[in-house]
Design an enzyme around this catalytic site. Structure first.
Site, PDB file in Angstrom:
ATOM      1  CB  SER A  99      -2.448 -51.604  15.366  1.00 20.44           C
ATOM      2  OG  SER A  99      -3.687 -50.963  15.183  1.00 20.44           O
ATOM      3  CG  ASP A 217      -4.791 -50.664   7.708  1.00 21.57           C
ATOM      4  OD1 ASP A 217      -5.921 -51.039   8.075  1.00 21.57           O
ATOM      5  OD2 ASP A 217      -3.866 -50.417   8.493  1.00 21.57           O
ATOM      6  CG  HIS A 247      -4.643 -53.151  10.713  1.00 19.59           C
ATOM      7  ND1 HIS A 247      -4.107 -51.882  10.765  1.00 19.59           N
ATOM      8  CD2 HIS A 247      -4.760 -53.566  12.013  1.00 19.59           C
ATOM      9  CE1 HIS A 247      -3.911 -51.536  12.026  1.00 19.59           C
ATOM     10  NE2 HIS A 247      -4.296 -52.543  12.806  1.00 19.59           N
TER      11      HIS A 247
END
Length: 283
Positions: A99, A217, A247
């Protein structure tokens, strides 16, 4: 494991006679302790793992959810890379970033003089563009206050996003006191600037790259990850979406398969990489 000063927290998961080193970079709002299962898998596969909590996160110091400049994150990763190189002067070294950690890894490869130490990088759901909506009033306020009240913090909205289908992980995350669900005005603006720069300068990255993004996601836009991948200068690159995954692909019900695929990718590149040189079914 070693905890550092009150300003900084680092951790090492080490084994005897490792074949390579991995510097692991956690994402926004979380901390490196959420990746112990990943580090265990990497140890089992023959890798030493170096990580820590980013500024303003976990057990590190700093105002929660705030950063003065995105480069402070890159600086912190440089210190972890230096730790890994000091312990492994001749072994291949890789980055593994999730991320915002994936965005940090990209900016490290694009801007850091230590990028030459890295033989390749694996990014999972890198944060190149938010997918969940930011209220227009909050976005406008954030731009206006960047130079006036940079440390003003507001709820980030991350606690309302479904990051994984793994209910056990969701329950553990909800009760984790080290999670951070606020973000400062400066952090938000620095994030936007770093996202634009990472996409604009993707062609500066030539190392082998594995980039995986959950196709379902709800936090980060998978389409922009594919855009980033298309711009990479890497001759050796594997950029793909994982259909149906959310995610946190390394926390999804399929996480063991995802992690095995990452390890397989690392194995092939660590065998090919010289000292300090710059697939499972789901892979």
């Amino acid at each position: 494991m070693k905890g550092m000063s009150t300003d900084e927290y680092r951790v090492q998961w080490t084994i005897e006679a490792p074949k390579a080193a991995v510097v692991l970079i956690h994402g926004q709002a979380e901390h490196c302790g959420r990746y112990e299962h990943v580090a265990d898998a990497l140890n089992d596969a023959g890798y030493n793992v170096f990580a820590g909590d980013l500024p303003g996160h976990g057990r590190s110091g700093g105002l929660r959810g705030h950063i003065d400049r995105f480069g402070d994150y890159v600086d912190r990763v440089e210190s972890w890379v230096a730790d890994a190189r000091a312990l492994h002067p001749n072994a291949p070294m890789f980055l593994l970033g999730h991320s915002v950690g994936g965005l940090i890894a990209a900016r490290f490869l694009q801007t850091s003089p230590l990028a030459r130490e890295v033989a390749g990088a694996a990014l999972t759901s890198p944060a190149f563009r938010l997918r969940f909506p930011i209220p227009a009033w909050k976005e406008a306020l954030g731009r206006r206050l960047d130079g006036i009240l940079p440390k003003l913090r507001m709820p980030s909205g991350l606690d309302k996003q479904r990051v994984t289908r793994n209910e056990e992980t969701l329950l553990a995350t909800a009760s984790d006191p080290l999670m951070v669900y606020v973000a400062s005005v400066r952090f938000y603006n620095e994030l936007l600037r770093a996202q634009r720069a990472a996409l604009d300068e993707a062609g500066l990255i030539a190392q082998p790259m594995l980039v995986l993004h959950g196709g379902a996601d709800e936090v980060i836009d998978p389409a922009v990850t594919l855009e980033f991948g298309a711009k990479l200068a890497s001759r050796d690159k594997d950029v793909r979406l994982l259909p149906g995954l959310h995610h946190e692909v390394m926390n999804e019900p399929e996480r063991d398969e995802v992690i095995r695929g990452i390890v397989a990718w690392l194995d092939r590149r660590s065998e090919a990489a010289g000292p300090a040189d710059s697939a499972s079914s789901i892979m």
